[in-house]
Design an enzyme around this catalytic site. Structure first.
Site, mmCIF file in Angstrom:
data_model
loop_
_atom_site.group_PDB
_atom_site.id
_atom_site.type_symbol
_atom_site.label_atom_id
_atom_site.label_comp_id
_atom_site.label_asym_id
_atom_site.label_seq_id
_atom_site.Cartn_x
_atom_site.Cartn_y
_atom_site.Cartn_z
ATOM 1 N N HIS A 137 1.064 -1.320 -0.318
ATOM 2 C CA HIS A 137 -0.140 0.171 -0.198
ATOM 3 C C HIS A 137 0.846 1.077 -0.038
ATOM 4 O O HIS A 137 2.357 1.010 0.141
ATOM 5 C CB HIS A 137 -1.148 -0.534 0.954
ATOM 6 C CG HIS A 137 -2.000 0.916 1.154
ATOM 7 N ND1 HIS A 137 -2.277 2.051 1.458
ATOM 8 C CD2 HIS A 137 -3.292 0.984 0.921
ATOM 9 C CE1 HIS A 137 -3.236 2.731 0.927
ATOM 10 N NE2 HIS A 137 -3.887 1.767 0.581
ATOM 11 N N ASP A 179 -7.891 -5.101 -0.350
ATOM 12 C CA ASP A 179 -8.451 -5.904 -1.850
ATOM 13 C C ASP A 179 -8.006 -7.229 -1.273
ATOM 14 O O ASP A 179 -8.444 -8.192 -2.116
ATOM 15 C CB ASP A 179 -7.578 -5.698 -2.915
ATOM 16 C CG ASP A 179 -8.293 -3.713 -3.479
ATOM 17 O OD1 ASP A 179 -7.507 -3.264 -3.641
ATOM 18 O OD2 ASP A 179 -9.445 -4.519 -3.166
HETATM 19 C C1 SDX Z 1 -5.708 -0.025 -2.875
HETATM 20 O O1 SDX Z 1 -4.132 4.935 -1.879
HETATM 21 C C2 SDX Z 1 -5.137 4.003 -1.068
HETATM 22 O O2 SDX Z 1 -5.912 4.769 -0.494
HETATM 23 C C3 SDX Z 1 -5.492 2.899 -2.008
HETATM 24 C C4 SDX Z 1 -6.418 1.772 -1.267
HETATM 25 C C5 SDX Z 1 -8.252 2.936 -1.329
HETATM 26 O O3 SDX Z 1 -8.894 2.513 -0.218
HETATM 27 O O4 SDX Z 1 -8.405 3.548 -2.492
HETATM 28 O O5 SDX Z 1 -6.565 1.971 -0.279
HETATM 29 C C6 SDX Z 1 -7.377 0.778 -2.621
HETATM 30 O O6 SDX Z 1 -5.883 0.561 -4.181
HETATM 31 C C7 SDX Z 1 -4.992 -0.884 -2.475
HETATM 32 C C8 SDX Z 1 -3.856 -1.621 -3.045
HETATM 33 C C9 SDX Z 1 -4.319 -2.561 -4.347
HETATM 34 N N1 SDX Z 1 -3.260 -2.879 -5.057
HETATM 35 C C10 SDX Z 1 -2.757 -3.593 -5.155
HETATM 36 O O7 SDX Z 1 -3.196 -4.542 -4.195
HETATM 37 C C11 SDX Z 1 -1.746 -4.352 -6.356
HETATM 38 C C12 SDX Z 1 -0.837 -4.883 -5.508
HETATM 39 N N2 SDX Z 1 0.118 -3.369 -4.757
HETATM 40 C C13 SDX Z 1 1.251 -2.782 -5.528
HETATM 41 O O8 SDX Z 1 1.193 -2.879 -7.210
HETATM 42 C C14 SDX Z 1 1.838 -1.940 -4.749
HETATM 43 O O9 SDX Z 1 1.545 -2.227 -3.823
HETATM 44 C C15 SDX Z 1 1.415 -0.653 -4.526
HETATM 45 C C16 SDX Z 1 0.204 -0.425 -6.180
HETATM 46 C C17 SDX Z 1 -0.611 -0.730 -4.001
HETATM 47 C C18 SDX Z 1 1.750 0.569 -3.906
HETATM 48 O O10 SDX Z 1 2.880 0.857 -4.711
HETATM 49 P P1 SDX Z 1 3.208 1.782 -3.807
HETATM 50 O O11 SDX Z 1 3.445 2.416 -2.346
HETATM 51 O O12 SDX Z 1 4.014 3.384 -5.142
HETATM 52 O O13 SDX Z 1 5.108 1.005 -3.221
HETATM 53 P P2 SDX Z 1 6.245 0.633 -4.233
HETATM 54 O O14 SDX Z 1 5.372 0.181 -6.055
HETATM 55 O O15 SDX Z 1 7.494 1.717 -4.519
HETATM 56 O O16 SDX Z 1 6.972 -0.445 -3.921
HETATM 57 C C19 SDX Z 1 7.873 -0.344 -2.988
HETATM 58 C C20 SDX Z 1 8.367 -1.901 -3.113
HETATM 59 C C21 SDX Z 1 8.905 -1.583 -4.204
HETATM 60 O O17 SDX Z 1 10.194 -2.775 -4.193
HETATM 61 P P3 SDX Z 1 11.663 -1.516 -4.971
HETATM 62 O O18 SDX Z 1 11.559 -0.734 -5.878
HETATM 63 O O19 SDX Z 1 11.346 -0.882 -3.341
HETATM 64 O O20 SDX Z 1 12.757 -2.861 -4.774
HETATM 65 O O21 SDX Z 1 7.619 -2.834 -2.992
HETATM 66 C C22 SDX Z 1 7.851 -3.608 -3.807
HETATM 67 C C23 SDX Z 1 8.003 -3.246 -5.225
HETATM 68 O O22 SDX Z 1 8.881 -3.463 -6.394
HETATM 69 N N3 SDX Z 1 6.275 -4.416 -3.777
HETATM 70 C C24 SDX Z 1 5.852 -5.054 -4.158
HETATM 71 C C25 SDX Z 1 4.700 -5.429 -3.954
HETATM 72 N N4 SDX Z 1 3.941 -4.128 -4.183
HETATM 73 C C26 SDX Z 1 4.997 -3.558 -3.626
HETATM 74 N N5 SDX Z 1 6.716 -6.515 -4.037
HETATM 75 C C27 SDX Z 1 4.824 -7.527 -4.584
HETATM 76 N N6 SDX Z 1 4.153 -7.312 -4.517
HETATM 77 C C28 SDX Z 1 3.453 -6.598 -4.354
HETATM 78 N N7 SDX Z 1 1.755 -5.917 -4.304
#
Ligand code: SDX
Length: 393
Positions: free
Chosen positions: A270, A328
Site C-alpha cells: 500500500h 483487496d
Molecule cells: C487500493 O491509496 C489508497 O488508499 C488505495 C486504496 C483505497 O482504499 O483507495 O487503499 C485501495 O488501491 C489498495 C492497493 C491495491 N493494489 C494492489 O494490491 C496491487 C498490488 N500492490 C502494489 O502494486 C503496490 O503495493 C501499490 C501500488 C499498492 C503501492 O505501491 P507503492 O507504495 O508505490 O510501492 P512501490 O510500488 O514503490 O513498492 C515499494 C517496493 C517496490 O520494490 P523496490 O522498487 O523498492 O525494490 O515494494 C515492492 C515494489 O516492487 N512491492 C511489491 C508489491 N507492492 C510493492 N512487491 C511484490 N508484490 C507487491 N504487491
C-alpha cells in the site's frame, strides 16, 4: 495544514489538500472517519449511517438517520431512458466500462438544472449518487449476463436492495439472505473513503475545474478500475485461483521477489500503510464468518490466501518492504462466496467509494476561493533548441 513541498528548480506547490473527512496513520495502521476508528464503524454502524457521517461530519440521531435513509431509498431508481445506454455496450463489456459510461451520462439527466455553487443542489447531487450507483452497477451486471434489469425495492435495505437487483429473476422469488446483506453492508463500509487515494484525487482534480459532479464521479470510476488500485480485488482473486493450492505458494512468492518478473502479489502492499491495513483485518474476520455461515468450510481459495499471508509476513523481503495485505486481499473471497463474478468486484468497490468521492467533492467545492488544481512537474526534457528543416535532418 496543507503540506508545501519545494521542488528543484525552486518552485513551490501545495501538493496536499486540507480535509476533515478521513485520517490514516500508515505506520500505525490506523484509519479514522470523522474521528471514528474503522474497526468500530465496521462492527457497529451501517453503510448509510457511515454515509451520513462522511457527508455531514457527525453520526446521525435516530430521526436524522431515518430521514436520510428515506431520501436515499426514494432516489434509487434511474430515469427510464437511461436503460437505453446499456444497449449500446457489447454484451461482454466489463461492467466497469459500462459504469464509467452510464454514470458519466447522468450528467445529461441531472446536470442541466444543477448549480454546484448552491449547497442544497450539491446535497441533492450527493444523495442521487449514493442512491443510484447500486442500481447502475446491478444493471451493468444484469446486462452482462443477459438477464432483465430488476427495479429497486424500497422495502429492502441498501445492501439487500443491491443483492436483489443483482440476483433476483422474474421467474422465481428471490429472498435476500440477511447474512449476505450484512456482509455486503460491511464490505461497503470498509471501502467508503480512504483520504486522497488515486481515484479520490481524480475526482477532486476534475471537480476543481467546476465540472459537474456526475462527470467527476465517472472520472473516479475510471481511475479506480486500474489493477494497482480498485481493480486489485479482481486481480487478487484471479491470482489466488491461479495459485490454486498451498504447495504452489513458494513459486509465486519467488516471482513477486524477482524484480524482472513484473509480477506483484495482488492485494499486498500500500502506498500509505506500512503496517496492517485495518480494513484487511476486518475483512479477514468477515470472510471466516460469512463462509462459515454459508457452510463453505475449507474454501481452497481462503486456505491459499491465509497461507500466502502467513508465508509472506514471515519473509524478509516483504518485511523489509513493509508489505502487508490490503483491503483487496480478502474482499474477493467473500464476494465470490456471495455468487458475484470477479468482474463485479471493482464495481462493488465503486458503489462503496462513491460516498467518499462525493463527500470529498462537496468539501472541496464548499471551500472559499477554491482554485483549479494544477499539479506541477519536474522538467527533464531537452533545453531550448532551434528548428531544423526536414532537408537537414
Ligand atoms: C487500493 O491509496 C489508497 O488508499 C488505495 C486504496 C483505497 O482504499 O483507495 O487503499 C485501495 O488501491 C489498495 C492497493 C491495491 N493494489 C494492489 O494490491 C496491487 C498490488 N500492490 C502494489 O502494486 C503496490 O503495493 C501499490 C501500488 C499498492 C503501492 O505501491 P507503492 O507504495 O508505490 O510501492 P512501490 O510500488 O514503490 O513498492 C515499494 C517496493 C517496490 O520494490 P523496490 O522498487 O523498492 O525494490 O515494494 C515492492 C515494489 O516492487 N512491492 C511489491 C508489491 N507492492 C510493492 N512487491 C511484490 N508484490 C507487491 N504487491
Amino acid at each position: 495544514q496543507a503540506d508545501v513541498f519545494t521542488f528543484d528548480p525552486g518552485f513551490t506547490s501545495t501538493a496536499a489538500c486540507e480535509s476533515a473527512i478521513t485520517y490514516i496513520d500508515g505506520d500505525k495502521g490506523e484509519l479514522l472517519h470523522r474521528g471514528y476508528p474503522i474497526e468500530q464503524l465496521a462492527n457497529k454502524s451501517s453503510y448509510l449511517e457511515m454515509c451520513y457521517l462522511l457527508l455531514y461530519g457527525e453520526l446521525p440521531n435516530a430521526s436524522q438517520l431515518s430521514d436520510f435513509e428515506g431520501r436515499v431509498t426514494r432516489h434509487t431508481m434511474v430515469h427510464e431512458q437511461m436503460h437505453n445506454f446499456f444497449r449500446g455496450f457489447r454484451r461482454d463489456a466489463h461492467p466497469m466500462a459500462t459504469m464509467v459510461g452510464v454514470v458519466g451520462a447522468m450528467s445529461a439527466f441531472y446536470h442541466d438544472s444543477l448549480d454546484i455553487n448552491d449547497e442544497w443542489q450539491r446535497e441533492v447531487a450527493a444523495i442521487r449518487m449514493v442512491a443510484k450507483l447500486p442500481t447502475i452497477a446491478a444493471m451493468a451486471y444484469k446486462y452482462s449476463i443477459g438477464q432483465p434489469f430488476v427495479y429497486p425495492k424500497n422495502s429492502l435495505s441498501y445492501a439487500g436492495n443491491f443483492l436483489n437487483m443483482c440476483f433476483a429473476v422474474p421467474a422465481e422469488e428471490y429472498h435476500v439472505n440477511p447474512i449476505l446483506a450484512k456482509a455486503m453492508d460491511r464490505i461497503m463500509m470498509l471501502h467508503a473513503d480512504h483520504e486522497q487515494n488515486a481515484s479520490t484525487s481524480t475526482v477532486r482534480l476534475a471537480g476543481s475545474s467546476g465540472a459537474n459532479p456526475f462527470a467527476c464521479i465517472a472520472a473516479g470510476i475510471a481511475c479506480l478500475w486500474g489493477p494497482a488500485h480498485g481493480g486489485a480485488n479482481q486481480a487478487c482473486l484471479e491470482m489466488l485461483r491461479e495459485i490454486g493450492t498451498v504447495d504452489r505458494i513458494p513459486e509465486y512468492i519467488a516471482k513477486a521477489k524477482d524484480k524482472n518478473s513484473g509480477f506483484r502479489l495482488m492485494g499486498f502492499g500500500h502506498r500509505v500503510y506500512k503496517n496492517f491495513d485495518p480494513r484487511a483485518t476486518v475483512m479477514k474476520e468477515s470472510a471466516d464468518e460469512v463462509l462459515d455461515l454459508l457452510g463453505i468450510h475449507n474454501n481452497p481459495t481462503l486456505q491459499v490466501a491465509k497461507e500466502l499471508e502467513r508465508i509472506a509476513l514471515s519473509d524478509d523481503y516483504f518485511i523489509s518492504k513493509k508489505l502487508y495485505p490490503n483491503v483487496d486481499f480478502y474482499s474477493g473471497i467473500i464476494l465470490d462466496a456471495m455468487g458475484f463474478p470477479t468482474s463485479m468486484f471493482t464495481p462493488i468497490f465503486a458503489i462503496s467509494r462513491t460516498v467518499g468521492w462525493i463527500a470529498q467533492w462537496k468539501e472541496m467545492i464548499a471551500e472559499k476561493n477554491q482554485k483549479i488544481g494544477r499539479p506541477r512537474q519536474l522538467y527533464v526534457g531537452e533545453k531550448q533548441r532551434d528548428y531544423v528543416d526536414v532537408k537537414h535532418r
